[in-house]
Design a protein around this motif. Sequence first.
Motif, mmCIF file in Angstrom:
data_model
loop_
_atom_site.group_PDB
_atom_site.id
_atom_site.type_symbol
_atom_site.label_atom_id
_atom_site.label_comp_id
_atom_site.label_asym_id
_atom_site.label_seq_id
_atom_site.Cartn_x
_atom_site.Cartn_y
_atom_site.Cartn_z
ATOM 1 N N ALA A 60 11.999 18.266 1.421
ATOM 2 C CA ALA A 60 12.839 17.301 1.948
ATOM 3 C C ALA A 60 13.292 16.493 0.739
ATOM 4 O O ALA A 60 12.356 16.245 -0.017
ATOM 5 N N THR A 61 14.663 16.013 0.583
ATOM 6 C CA THR A 61 15.020 15.522 -0.370
ATOM 7 C C THR A 61 15.265 13.901 -0.110
ATOM 8 O O THR A 61 16.170 13.575 1.023
ATOM 9 N N ILE A 62 14.758 13.035 -0.897
ATOM 10 C CA ILE A 62 15.057 11.408 -0.565
ATOM 11 C C ILE A 62 15.708 10.711 -1.665
ATOM 12 O O ILE A 62 15.301 11.089 -2.882
ATOM 13 N N TRP A 63 16.944 10.175 -1.496
ATOM 14 C CA TRP A 63 17.805 9.576 -2.586
ATOM 15 C C TRP A 63 17.616 8.068 -2.572
ATOM 16 O O TRP A 63 17.459 7.450 -1.553
ATOM 17 N N VAL A 64 17.393 7.549 -3.668
ATOM 18 C CA VAL A 64 17.333 6.046 -3.927
ATOM 19 C C VAL A 64 18.150 5.684 -5.051
ATOM 20 O O VAL A 64 18.348 6.282 -6.013
ATOM 21 N N GLU A 65 18.454 4.256 -4.917
ATOM 22 C CA GLU A 65 19.039 3.595 -6.107
ATOM 23 C C GLU A 65 17.935 2.206 -6.341
ATOM 24 O O GLU A 65 17.531 1.907 -5.256
ATOM 25 N N THR A 66 17.720 1.997 -7.606
ATOM 26 C CA THR A 66 16.740 1.002 -7.709
ATOM 27 C C THR A 66 17.148 -0.058 -8.958
ATOM 28 O O THR A 66 18.275 0.453 -9.349
ATOM 29 N N SER A 67 16.660 -1.285 -8.894
ATOM 30 C CA SER A 67 17.216 -2.120 -9.954
ATOM 31 C C SER A 67 16.990 -1.886 -11.385
ATOM 32 O O SER A 67 17.350 -2.542 -12.174
ATOM 33 N N ALA A 68 15.761 -0.947 -11.710
ATOM 34 C CA ALA A 68 15.502 -0.864 -13.044
ATOM 35 C C ALA A 68 14.971 0.725 -13.079
ATOM 36 O O ALA A 68 14.713 1.303 -12.260
ATOM 37 N N ARG A 69 14.728 1.114 -14.351
ATOM 38 C CA ARG A 69 14.187 2.569 -14.536
ATOM 39 C C ARG A 69 12.849 2.191 -13.942
ATOM 40 O O ARG A 69 11.884 1.369 -14.312
ATOM 41 N N CYS A 70 12.397 3.488 -13.288
ATOM 42 C CA CYS A 70 10.813 3.490 -12.858
ATOM 43 C C CYS A 70 10.512 4.969 -12.260
ATOM 44 O O CYS A 70 11.354 5.903 -12.283
ATOM 45 N N THR A 71 9.565 5.216 -11.650
ATOM 46 C CA THR A 71 9.274 6.386 -10.911
ATOM 47 C C THR A 71 9.017 6.078 -9.649
ATOM 48 O O THR A 71 8.435 5.234 -9.009
ATOM 49 N N VAL A 72 9.632 6.927 -8.912
ATOM 50 C CA VAL A 72 9.757 6.934 -7.480
ATOM 51 C C VAL A 72 8.842 7.871 -6.735
ATOM 52 O O VAL A 72 8.817 9.044 -7.135
ATOM 53 N N GLU A 73 7.984 7.408 -5.753
ATOM 54 C CA GLU A 73 7.014 8.045 -4.996
ATOM 55 C C GLU A 73 7.165 8.296 -3.468
ATOM 56 O O GLU A 73 7.541 7.236 -3.047
ATOM 57 N N VAL A 74 7.218 9.361 -2.807
ATOM 58 C CA VAL A 74 7.128 9.511 -1.380
ATOM 59 C C VAL A 74 6.482 10.777 -1.019
ATOM 60 O O VAL A 74 6.538 11.917 -1.367
ATOM 61 N N LEU A 75 5.370 10.409 -0.274
ATOM 62 C CA LEU A 75 4.264 11.296 0.200
ATOM 63 C C LEU A 75 3.716 12.102 -0.746
ATOM 64 O O LEU A 75 3.800 13.396 -0.699
ATOM 65 N N GLY A 76 3.300 11.640 -1.914
ATOM 66 C CA GLY A 76 2.869 12.209 -2.808
ATOM 67 C C GLY A 76 3.517 12.882 -3.888
ATOM 68 O O GLY A 76 3.161 13.202 -5.030
ATOM 69 N N ALA A 77 4.902 12.909 -3.849
ATOM 70 C CA ALA A 77 5.829 13.613 -4.709
ATOM 71 C C ALA A 77 6.637 12.535 -5.569
ATOM 72 O O ALA A 77 6.611 11.339 -4.858
ATOM 73 N N SER A 78 6.769 12.582 -6.527
ATOM 74 C CA SER A 78 7.474 11.491 -7.584
ATOM 75 C C SER A 78 8.589 12.136 -8.353
ATOM 76 O O SER A 78 8.660 13.329 -8.700
ATOM 77 N N ALA A 79 9.606 11.056 -8.768
ATOM 78 C CA ALA A 79 10.561 11.605 -9.629
ATOM 79 C C ALA A 79 10.944 10.532 -10.523
ATOM 80 O O ALA A 79 10.905 9.409 -9.984
ATOM 81 N N PRO A 80 11.231 10.624 -11.776
ATOM 82 C CA PRO A 80 11.854 9.376 -12.381
ATOM 83 C C PRO A 80 13.282 9.199 -12.266
ATOM 84 O O PRO A 80 14.043 9.886 -11.819
ATOM 85 N N THR A 81 13.672 7.976 -12.325
ATOM 86 C CA THR A 81 14.880 7.624 -12.191
ATOM 87 C C THR A 81 15.827 8.254 -13.522
ATOM 88 O O THR A 81 15.253 8.203 -14.429
ATOM 89 N N PHE A 82 17.382 8.133 -13.059
ATOM 90 C CA PHE A 82 18.078 8.294 -14.294
ATOM 91 C C PHE A 82 19.256 7.174 -14.162
ATOM 92 O O PHE A 82 19.456 6.678 -13.201
ATOM 93 N N GLU A 83 19.985 7.047 -15.326
ATOM 94 C CA GLU A 83 20.659 5.872 -15.424
ATOM 95 C C GLU A 83 22.261 6.274 -15.435
ATOM 96 O O GLU A 83 22.545 7.064 -16.173
ATOM 97 N N VAL A 84 23.222 5.662 -14.789
ATOM 98 C CA VAL A 84 24.607 5.782 -14.702
ATOM 99 C C VAL A 84 25.100 4.443 -14.818
ATOM 100 O O VAL A 84 25.017 3.739 -13.890
ATOM 101 N N SER A 85 25.926 3.986 -15.872
ATOM 102 C CA SER A 85 26.494 2.788 -15.940
ATOM 103 C C SER A 85 25.488 1.628 -15.506
ATOM 104 O O SER A 85 26.431 0.726 -14.861
ATOM 105 N N GLY A 86 24.461 1.542 -15.896
ATOM 106 C CA GLY A 86 23.501 0.387 -15.647
ATOM 107 C C GLY A 86 23.067 0.549 -14.563
ATOM 108 O O GLY A 86 22.112 -0.439 -14.072
#
Length: 543
Positions: free
Chosen positions: A18-44
Amino acid sequence: MTTLELGPLLRHVGTTTATIWVETSARCTVEVLGASAPTFEVSGQHYALVVVDGLEPGTCRPYEVRLDGELVWPMAGASTPPSYLRTRRRDVEGERLRFVFGSCRYPPTDDPELEASLGIDALDAYATRLMDLVADTDDPDAVLPETLCLLGDQVYADELTPRTQRWIRERRGPGVEPQDEIVDFGEYAHLYSESWTDRELRWLLSTVPTAMIFDDHDVRDDWNTSQTWREEMAAQPWWPERIRAALASYWVYQHLGNLDPATRDADPLYRKVLEADGDVFDLLSDFAGRADAEVGEPTGVRWSYRWDLGRTRLLMVDSRCARVLNTEDRLMINEHSFAWIEENANGFDDDVDHLLIGSSIPWLMPPAVSHVQSLDELAATKGSRLAEKVRQAVDLEHWPAFRASFDRLADVVRGVASGPNAPATVCVLSGDVHHSYAAEARYPSPTRSRVYQLTCSPVRNGVPWFMEYVFALGWSRRLSRLLGRVATTAGLDEPPLDWSTIGGPWFGNAVSTLEVTGRDAHLRVERSGARGGLEPVATLPLT
């Protein structure tokens, strides 16, 4: 503390992923049910797609979202049910599947008069009812639909709310054109936030796997109507930035989540984005510029994609950016993308019970309207400036206005519906036209599949009062026969199939549900009521 700005959106779901998409306020690592991914930045702005893998097929479980270990979803005090993640079952005969679909959703505004004219948001009403059903059951799997298909105009980049108009004036300062339209990526990010943050819709998108495709207002009204339109827009000094921001933001907010993990991971652009150190807007802007420049070429970026859901196949088709608009050819879809449609529409054995083709704009319009669109195209190809003006003024740009592509899709559908492994139904799901209807198609030689055009629009918008009479008149058999004779006299071939309405036209904000159980199918159309909630319009058997 880093905050969750938008999402989570539950996007592509398979049997074990399953793929979960998010937008965050700053650079971070996102975790869902034990899986994780770093954010990428586009125009701030900061984004991540988390792929949860190793799940059990056919399971349903609540999930949470953490940013750098801090719980951010469910939101404190939101008073909504948990967000659920449900994996697909493997090939199960007789399985029930529900596909909710619609298009054209204008966002909430702070203008009481505008709110009254737009009416109750049908998708919000649907989400509210679903929240109540989930809260009242011990088995969410039994009430949640399998897929939400958003068939275009997820945002309105050229018809802004009063709130966003004020925000743009403050952001840009006075005298910067266009003052009433989106231009850059940051403004598109604001537009998506405005459209996707209301409580009910946000929960719905977090829980129901959502497939999306763009239509014109995601970019601009009449986007890619014709080569003349493209030349007129290219003359605007702000247009190059606008089209790049439009396609780059679509890639981030909508397209990435449409793809299954293997396809997305194999995408060279996505790999470059993940490997980049810092802001990748320039990378996406270059890509968007190339994608726009390839309109009119036999090949180009393929925005279309496929989801297999049990024994139902969904092909979501780009009918905007894959067009060919030169003087020699006027095609809805270029050769590269149409070959993909043909391959995926026919590439199955006897394990597909239903084939769904999602096209933001309808294939089968009211027959009289269809003849008018084909006649206008014929006149425009012969150099009529009046025909081109009419084409843009009254939106004569649907499948019948690209007659060669209309006929080719008819051939594809006939081949599928007549083949030895024909599914029970072939259904084209569409929106755009601000009214809803169901039409059944008939070929000169009987087919093994039932063939339908199922159109649901708008989720929340309006149509001028006189257009209700125009669309209703479009189904008149007498007028259709008359215009058909005019078309053949002008040199057009007769359409390769006939079709007629089996329900509608219906007007008002609406959502539709296509429910299949094994090889049975029926359509349910619901409209938002004056006091909120959804009112049934029709339930139609399709098999």
